[in-house]
Design a protein around this motif. Structure first.
Motif, PDB file in Angstrom:
ATOM      1  N   ILE A 591       0.871  -1.175   0.000  1.00  0.00           N
ATOM      2  CA  ILE A 591       0.000   0.000   0.000  1.00  0.00           C
ATOM      3  C   ILE A 591       0.911   1.229   0.000  1.00  0.00           C
ATOM      4  O   ILE A 591       1.772   1.370   0.862  1.00  0.00           O
ATOM      5  N   ARG A 592       0.729   2.102  -0.984  1.00  0.00           N
ATOM      6  CA  ARG A 592       1.625   3.263  -1.156  1.00  0.00           C
ATOM      7  C   ARG A 592       0.883   4.566  -0.895  1.00  0.00           C
ATOM      8  O   ARG A 592      -0.342   4.645  -1.086  1.00  0.00           O
ATOM      9  N   ASP A 593       1.637   5.588  -0.492  1.00  0.00           N
ATOM     10  CA  ASP A 593       1.054   6.909  -0.293  1.00  0.00           C
ATOM     11  C   ASP A 593       1.090   7.689  -1.603  1.00  0.00           C
ATOM     12  O   ASP A 593       1.453   7.149  -2.658  1.00  0.00           O
ATOM     13  N   ALA A 594       0.718   8.971  -1.519  1.00  0.00           N
ATOM     14  CA  ALA A 594       0.635   9.774  -2.735  1.00  0.00           C
ATOM     15  C   ALA A 594       1.983   9.937  -3.419  1.00  0.00           C
ATOM     16  O   ALA A 594       2.041  10.136  -4.637  1.00  0.00           O
ATOM     17  N   GLU A 595       3.065   9.829  -2.674  1.00  0.00           N
ATOM     18  CA  GLU A 595       4.394   9.975  -3.256  1.00  0.00           C
ATOM     19  C   GLU A 595       5.012   8.643  -3.664  1.00  0.00           C
ATOM     20  O   GLU A 595       6.178   8.589  -4.037  1.00  0.00           O
ATOM     21  N   GLY A 596       4.229   7.575  -3.590  1.00  0.00           N
ATOM     22  CA  GLY A 596       4.722   6.269  -4.020  1.00  0.00           C
ATOM     23  C   GLY A 596       5.481   5.497  -2.966  1.00  0.00           C
ATOM     24  O   GLY A 596       5.990   4.408  -3.251  1.00  0.00           O
ATOM     25  N   ARG A 597       5.571   5.998  -1.743  1.00  0.00           N
ATOM     26  CA  ARG A 597       6.284   5.279  -0.691  1.00  0.00           C
ATOM     27  C   ARG A 597       5.371   4.230  -0.072  1.00  0.00           C
ATOM     28  O   ARG A 597       4.179   4.472   0.139  1.00  0.00           O
ATOM     29  N   ILE A 598       5.948   3.085   0.220  1.00  0.00           N
ATOM     30  CA  ILE A 598       5.186   1.998   0.839  1.00  0.00           C
ATOM     31  C   ILE A 598       4.938   2.344   2.299  1.00  0.00           C
ATOM     32  O   ILE A 598       5.877   2.613   3.054  1.00  0.00           O
ATOM     33  N   THR A 599       3.671   2.354   2.689  1.00  0.00           N
ATOM     34  CA  THR A 599       3.316   2.630   4.080  1.00  0.00           C
ATOM     35  C   THR A 599       2.818   1.389   4.802  1.00  0.00           C
ATOM     36  O   THR A 599       2.799   1.369   6.034  1.00  0.00           O
ATOM     37  N   LEU A 600       2.419   0.356   4.038  1.00  0.00           N
ATOM     38  CA  LEU A 600       1.807  -0.817   4.663  1.00  0.00           C
ATOM     39  C   LEU A 600       1.804  -1.961   3.654  1.00  0.00           C
ATOM     40  O   LEU A 600       1.826  -1.734   2.440  1.00  0.00           O
ATOM     41  N   TRP A 601       1.833  -3.193   4.164  1.00  0.00           N
ATOM     42  CA  TRP A 601       1.629  -4.396   3.348  1.00  0.00           C
ATOM     43  C   TRP A 601       0.353  -5.072   3.823  1.00  0.00           C
ATOM     44  O   TRP A 601       0.143  -5.234   5.042  1.00  0.00           O
ATOM     45  N   PHE A 602      -0.512  -5.461   2.877  1.00  0.00           N
ATOM     46  CA  PHE A 602      -1.729  -6.187   3.214  1.00  0.00           C
ATOM     47  C   PHE A 602      -1.683  -7.549   2.538  1.00  0.00           C
ATOM     48  O   PHE A 602      -1.411  -7.641   1.336  1.00  0.00           O
ATOM     49  N   GLY A 603      -1.926  -8.598   3.308  1.00  0.00           N
ATOM     50  CA  GLY A 603      -1.824  -9.947   2.759  1.00  0.00           C
ATOM     51  C   GLY A 603      -2.976 -10.826   3.175  1.00  0.00           C
ATOM     52  O   GLY A 603      -3.655 -10.588   4.188  1.00  0.00           O
ATOM     53  N   THR A 604      -3.227 -11.875   2.381  1.00  0.00           N
ATOM     54  CA  THR A 604      -4.260 -12.866   2.671  1.00  0.00           C
ATOM     55  C   THR A 604      -3.693 -14.256   2.446  1.00  0.00           C
ATOM     56  O   THR A 604      -2.757 -14.452   1.669  1.00  0.00           O
ATOM     57  N   ASN A 605      -4.274 -15.229   3.145  1.00  0.00           N
ATOM     58  CA  ASN A 605      -3.940 -16.640   2.971  1.00  0.00           C
ATOM     59  C   ASN A 605      -5.251 -17.387   2.682  1.00  0.00           C
ATOM     60  O   ASN A 605      -6.150 -17.395   3.531  1.00  0.00           O
ATOM     61  N   THR A 606      -5.350 -17.991   1.492  1.00  0.00           N
ATOM     62  CA  THR A 606      -6.558 -18.693   1.070  1.00  0.00           C
ATOM     63  C   THR A 606      -6.312 -20.194   1.133  1.00  0.00           C
ATOM     64  O   THR A 606      -5.318 -20.688   0.586  1.00  0.00           O
ATOM     65  N   ASP A 607      -7.228 -20.929   1.785  1.00  0.00           N
ATOM     66  CA  ASP A 607      -7.097 -22.379   1.940  1.00  0.00           C
ATOM     67  C   ASP A 607      -7.342 -23.046   0.585  1.00  0.00           C
ATOM     68  O   ASP A 607      -8.406 -22.917  -0.022  1.00  0.00           O
ATOM     69  N   ILE A 608      -6.312 -23.760   0.076  1.00  0.00           N
ATOM     70  CA  ILE A 608      -6.419 -24.435  -1.231  1.00  0.00           C
ATOM     71  C   ILE A 608      -6.161 -25.931  -1.081  1.00  0.00           C
ATOM     72  O   ILE A 608      -5.770 -26.595  -2.040  1.00  0.00           O
ATOM     73  N   THR A 609      -6.382 -26.447   0.146  1.00  0.00           N
ATOM     74  CA  THR A 609      -6.061 -27.854   0.390  1.00  0.00           C
ATOM     75  C   THR A 609      -6.861 -28.760  -0.529  1.00  0.00           C
ATOM     76  O   THR A 609      -6.300 -29.656  -1.192  1.00  0.00           O
ATOM     77  N   GLU A 610      -8.221 -28.578  -0.582  1.00  0.00           N
ATOM     78  CA  GLU A 610      -9.048 -29.449  -1.429  1.00  0.00           C
ATOM     79  C   GLU A 610      -8.680 -29.294  -2.892  1.00  0.00           C
ATOM     80  O   GLU A 610      -8.584 -30.282  -3.632  1.00  0.00           O
ATOM     81  N   ARG A 611      -8.471 -28.050  -3.331  1.00  0.00           N
ATOM     82  CA  ARG A 611      -8.100 -27.845  -4.734  1.00  0.00           C
ATOM     83  C   ARG A 611      -6.752 -28.483  -5.044  1.00  0.00           C
ATOM     84  O   ARG A 611      -6.567 -29.099  -6.092  1.00  0.00           O
ATOM     85  N   ARG A 612      -5.817 -28.364  -4.098  1.00  0.00           N
ATOM     86  CA  ARG A 612      -4.493 -28.945  -4.331  1.00  0.00           C
ATOM     87  C   ARG A 612      -4.571 -30.473  -4.394  1.00  0.00           C
ATOM     88  O   ARG A 612      -3.884 -31.092  -5.218  1.00  0.00           O
ATOM     89  N   GLU A 613      -5.399 -31.074  -3.510  1.00  0.00           N
ATOM     90  CA  GLU A 613      -5.536 -32.537  -3.565  1.00  0.00           C
ATOM     91  C   GLU A 613      -6.133 -32.980  -4.886  1.00  0.00           C
ATOM     92  O   GLU A 613      -5.698 -33.991  -5.469  1.00  0.00           O
ATOM     93  N   ALA A 614      -7.140 -32.220  -5.381  1.00  0.00           N
ATOM     94  CA  ALA A 614      -7.726 -32.561  -6.677  1.00  0.00           C
ATOM     95  C   ALA A 614      -6.682 -32.407  -7.781  1.00  0.00           C
ATOM     96  O   ALA A 614      -6.590 -33.236  -8.694  1.00  0.00           O
ATOM     97  N   GLU A 615      -5.883 -31.333  -7.688  1.00  0.00           N
ATOM     98  CA  GLU A 615      -4.841 -31.139  -8.695  1.00  0.00           C
ATOM     99  C   GLU A 615      -3.799 -32.256  -8.645  1.00  0.00           C
ATOM    100  O   GLU A 615      -3.308 -32.694  -9.686  1.00  0.00           O
ATOM    101  N   GLU A 616      -3.480 -32.713  -7.450  1.00  0.00           N
ATOM    102  CA  GLU A 616      -2.495 -33.783  -7.345  1.00  0.00           C
ATOM    103  C   GLU A 616      -3.028 -35.081  -7.945  1.00  0.00           C
ATOM    104  O   GLU A 616      -2.285 -35.840  -8.573  1.00  0.00           O
ATOM    105  N   ARG A 617      -4.350 -35.356  -7.710  1.00  0.00           N
ATOM    106  CA  ARG A 617      -4.930 -36.555  -8.336  1.00  0.00           C
ATOM    107  C   ARG A 617      -4.906 -36.428  -9.853  1.00  0.00           C
ATOM    108  O   ARG A 617      -4.552 -37.375 -10.563  1.00  0.00           O
TER     109      ARG A 617
END
Length: 961
Positions: A591-617
């Motif tokens: 997340i950057r301010d008006a001058e382009g400097r980073i003021t914050l990082w925002f992150g998410t973690n999405t559970d992909i266990t079922e999708r990954r197991e299907a992909e592995e099969r």
């Protein structure tokens, strides 16, 4: 000046002078000799004492001027440290650029330089340079650390300044936010400016004044500053001043000149001293001349001396008392008073030393007044109110900005303590007054935020105040309006509450981090899944719930993204509160301010266990597939190739990455395959089916052979019909295609050969001599039989050509069967093209027929050797027919028979070679030279089929013969 300071400066000195004058008056009453001796002794001592007193007083005056200079810088830094724009380097509320602009205005008004320094010693801004200029580290990191650790101002000794490019001293002021030091302000004490203040005393005839720091180095000097600043003082001076507050010394100056020194230690700067020096010769002249005068006229001046002593005592006491009174008045007023020293002691005193002392005090007073005016301009420009209170009187001297903030009349300069307390908000008053009284009692520091009601409008405003009790007991401080900041903080708290409610309601695990990656917040779902608290997870604590096998990779990638300021994405397992591991897709955006400097990082973690197991099969099924399976992104770039591809082509994942997989496609098929893929991409982008189908050849990695594959691809669409990726397969159709080509080739070849054989037979019948029916029948029969044998050999080989040795054995089998040694074949394995078998068979048949009738095979002892070889450089097959043991051959035949013509026509016209005959006593020799490209075998699908119903080549050549 404090009362204590006034007592030290005025009382004891006045008492000593009175005692000397009384002794001088009593000495007049002694006998003439005693009077003369005493007068001489007293005069010498008085002049020496006056000289020393002048030195000491000048040193004291300069000490006051130096302390005033330092306190002015310190007060300015204290005011600037309260600015709201000045926050921790990573704090969202910080606005270093705005602070830099205001600091430049203050610095210009004070004629100094101000720098903002981080706790690690990095210079973030300097008023010497435009904002944003890359600055070197500070030259005094230890002083910055000490000021931040002790949370009080620190006077830095002389040190080299990277921005000024020369040694300077400085005042380091900590910037506190909620009692926590976050930055430091460094105000320069310019040695050249301090040297100018010292030089303003007008010291002449070898006299000089100097300022030294705690490390015994010269900080400023009235004379020779350019060359002497930074040099250490002589060792004898260090030892002589150790443990003393002030005094008179004799010794050699740094130039080696005998000198009288008067020094004073600075009370606000431990270890710092002001020294005033006069050459010893001038000091000696001050008392030697009067002594000689008194000695010469001793007897005559006894009576006049008594009167002169009384008169002199009055002249001495009046200016001393006036100067002491004026100095105490200035100190009690906290600065310059009306009239000042010049008004207290008008005109010359008649004593040079007192006049010098008066002028020195007046100059110091002027310097203090000038700095007060600059401080007033700076505080008003910065919006900072200043007070200077005397707790004993209950009143305070304030500046114009203080009056404006409180809504008081602009013509007031003093405010009573009771009036100030009355304007404090009733809810804040008890707490605030208790803190002020505690600070005054402890002679310490005070800082608070509180509400007031303006005197003119009654409006409620928030103020932030910070003060300190000075050594003399005066309570000084600054304050500023923070109403807008308080409103913004309230709005920010409300916005944060809304954000947290939204972040806690999303199905993902969410978190926020500072610009350096230090995580400061997690949503409820994170804590619910991991079973941890914010205290456990803050900063880099998240590593505790990461799988050890993935932690090093994940942390390294995250740190690279933080350093580069780029979005981050990765997949890894996280341990839940039940100890089970589940896979998550983690993404973070800056997340950057008006001058382009980073003021914050925002992150998410999405559970992909079922999708990954299907992909592995799915991946397991794909990896076990006996066909090529591949995936590509929306632009057609290959992202995955299954194990069958790598086993087939021999290309590793690294070799197949990017456009590396193209190397496995036959060069003739690449352009066509790319065109088919581009057409499918365009059709899919336009909303069509976008199916891609192409036949192409892939190189087999084990032996380099090319195999045919049928490649098919189709787009995979996401929400809204947008193509997200492509999936494709490649089926091995090589055997099927080869079988089809063999069938097609065989059909064409049978048709071609049948028509060719008929044409050849017709030509043979037409051209064979019919003079003798029996011989005619034998010739036709033999030539047709040769054609039949060639066709039989081709049929056995599925019309894909034949071996040269097998063809020769077929044609010479009748002669070799009677006696095996009569015919010998020599040569390497050579594979003949299908369309070259018949012409070469006819050539061998004609040679064998001629040998049986007229040559070596016509006699039992005759022999034939057929040998061949292939020249790699020239690409030529050389075949030699060598006869021996036959009838003697004296010369070539008189005429050329049909067989010879057929042989030459077949070899030269049909196969593009040459036939050369040689006759000798041993027998006939025939050498054939045929281009390998016309004779040797090639892959079945590379052999061009006969064109339509064109006349068979063999028939044309035979007819031509």
């Amino acid at each position: 000046m404090s009362p204590r300071l006034g007592q030290e400066g005025g009382g004891p000195a006045s008492r000593r002078l009175r005692r000397h004058l009384a002794l001088f008056a009593l000495a007049v009453l002694l006998p003439a000799l005693g009077v003369g001796a005493a007068a001489a002794w007293l005069a010498m001592r008085d002049y020496g004492a006056a000289f020393q007193a002048r030195l000491q007083d000048t040193a004291r005056a300069l000490r006051l001027a130096m302390e005033s200079e330092m306190e002015t810088v310190e007060a300015t830094l204290l005011a600037l440290a309260a600015f709201p724009q000045l926050a921790a380097e990573e704090a969202p509320s910080g606005d270093l650029a705005a602070f830099h602009a205001k600091a430049q205005a203050v610095a210009r008004a004070l004629g100094t330089s101000i720098a903002v320094v981080a706790p690690d010693g990095r210079q973030l801004a300097s008023t010497d340079l435009p904002f944003g200029t890359l600055l070197p580290p500070t030259g005094r990191p230890e002083d910055v650390k000490r000021a931040l650790a002790e949370r009080r101002p620190v006077l830095s000794d002389l040190a080299f300044s990277p921005t000024a490019g020369r040694p300077v001293a400085a005042v380091v002021m900590p910037v506190l936010r909620e009692e926590t030091p976050v930055l430091a302000l460094v105000g320069r004490l310019d040695p050249l400016r301090l040297s100018e203040l010292l030089a303003a005393q007008g010291l002449e005839h070898g006299a000089f004044a100097a300022l030294t720091d705690a490390r015994q180095r010269i900080v400023a000097r009235s004379h020779g500053a350019a060359t002497l600043i930074g040099r250490e003082v002589p060792g004898w001076y260090v030892e002589a001043t150790r443990g003393r507050e002030r005094g008179i010394l004799t010794g050699r100056s740094i130039e080696g000149t005998p000198t009288l020194f008067g020094f004073e230690r600075l009370r606000s700067a431990p270890g710092w001293k002001v020294v005033v020096a006069e050459p010893w010769s001038r000091y000696r002249a001050a008392w030697a001349r009067p002594l000689l005068f008194l000695g010469a006229a001793g007897a005559l001046m006894l009576a006049a001396a008594a009167a002169a002593a009384l008169s002199l005592s009055r002249r001495l006491l009046r200016p001393v008392e006036a100067l002491a009174t004026a100095a105490l008045s200035i100190a009690s007023a906290g600065g310059r008073r009306a009239g000042g020293i010049a008004a207290a002691v008008p005109g010359p005193t008649g004593v040079l030393e007192f006049d010098d002392l008066r002028d020195g005090l007046a100059a110091a007073e002027e310097a203090i007044g000038a700095w007060e005016e600059r401080l007033a301009l700076a505080s008003e420009a910065a919006g900072v109110g200043i007070w200077d209170a005397d707790p004993r009187s209950g009143g305070a001297v304030v500046n114009a900005e203080y009056l404006r903030l409180h809504g008081l009349p602009a013509d007031r300069r003093r405010v009573a303590f009771a009036d100030w307390a009355e304007r404090i908000h009733p809810e804040d008053r008890p707490h605030l007054l208790a803190r002020v009284r505690a600070a005054v009692k402890a002679r310490g520091e005070y800082e608070d935020e509180f509400r007031i009601l303006r005197a003119d409008t009654g409006e409620l405003r928030w103020l932030a105040a910070r003060g300190r009790v000075m050594p003399g007991g005066r309570f000084v401080g600054v304050l500023r309006d923070i109403t807008e900041r308080r409103r913004q903080e309230a709005a920010l708290r409300e916005s944060e509450a809304r954000f947290r409610a939204m972040a806690d309601s999303i199905p993902q695990l969410a978190w926020m981090a500072r610009p350096d990656g230090w995580i400061v917040w997690y949503n409820r779902r994170w804590h619910a899944y991991t079973g941890t608290t914010l205290e456990e997870m803050e900063g880099w604590g998240w590593r505790a719930v990461h799988h050890p096998e993935h932690l090093e990779r994940v942390e390294a990638g995250f740190r690279r993204a933080i350093a580069a300021g780029e979005p981050w994405e990765d997949t890894f397992p996280l341990r839940g509160r039940d100890g089970a591991w589940r896979w998550f897709l983690s993404r973070a955006e800056p997340i950057r301010d008006a001058e382009g400097r980073i003021t914050l990082w925002f992150g998410t973690n999405t559970d992909i266990t079922e999708r990954r197991e299907a992909e592995e099969r799915y991946r397991a099924l794909v990896e076990l597939s006996p066909q090529v399976v591949w995936l590509a992104d929306a632009e057609g770039r290959i992202t995955y190739l299954n194990a069958y591809w790598h086993a087939l082509t021999g290309l590793s994942e690294q070799e197949s990455a990017g456009e590396g997989w193209v190397a496995a496609i036959h060069p003739e098929d690449r352009a066509r395959s790319h065109a088919a893929l581009r057409a499918a991409l365009a059709e899919a982008a336009a909303g069509g089916a976008g199916e891609c189908v192409a036949e192409l050849r892939l190189r087999r990695g084990t032996d380099g052979a090319w195999r045919w594959f049928l490649a098919k691809a189709a787009p995979v669409r996401g929400p809204g019909g947008r193509v997200e990726r492509w999936v494709g397969v490649a089926l091995d159709i090589h055997d099927r295609r080869e079988a089809e080509e063999r069938r097609e080739l065989l059909a064409r070849e049978v048709d071609h050969r049948a028509r060719n054989v008929l044409a050849v037979v017709q030509s043979v019948l037409r051209l064979t001599r019919a003079d003798d029916p029996r011989r005619f029948a034998e010739a036709v029969e033999g030539r047709v039989a040769a054609l039949a044998r060639a066709h039989a050999l081709l049929a056995r080989e599925s019309w894909r050509g034949a071996e040269l040795r097998a063809l020769a054995e077929e044609e010479l089998a009748a002669y070799a069967a009677r006696e095996r040694e009569r015919v010998r074949l020599e040569g390497p394995p050579v594979r003949l093209r299908a369309d070259a078998v018949q012409p070469l068979s006819m050539a061998l048949h004609e040679l064998a027929t001629n040998a049986a009738k007229h040559g070596a095979l016509s006699r039992p002892e005759g022999r034939v050797v057929v040998s061949w070889s292939v020249e790699a450089e020239g690409g030529v097959l050389r075949l030699r027919w060598q006869e021996s043991g036959g009838p003697p051959v004296a010369a070539p035949p008189m005429r050329q028979g049909f067989g010879s013509r057929v042989l030459e026509g077949t070899v030269e016209r049909q196969l593009g070679g040459t036939a050369r005959f040689a006759w000798s006593a041993e027998g006939m020799r025939c050498d054939l030279a045929i281009p390998a490209s016309r004779l040797l075998s090639a892959p079945a699908w590379d052999a061009p089929p006969p064109a339509g119903n064109a006349p068979p080549e063999a028939a044309r050549q035979v007819a031509g013969a």
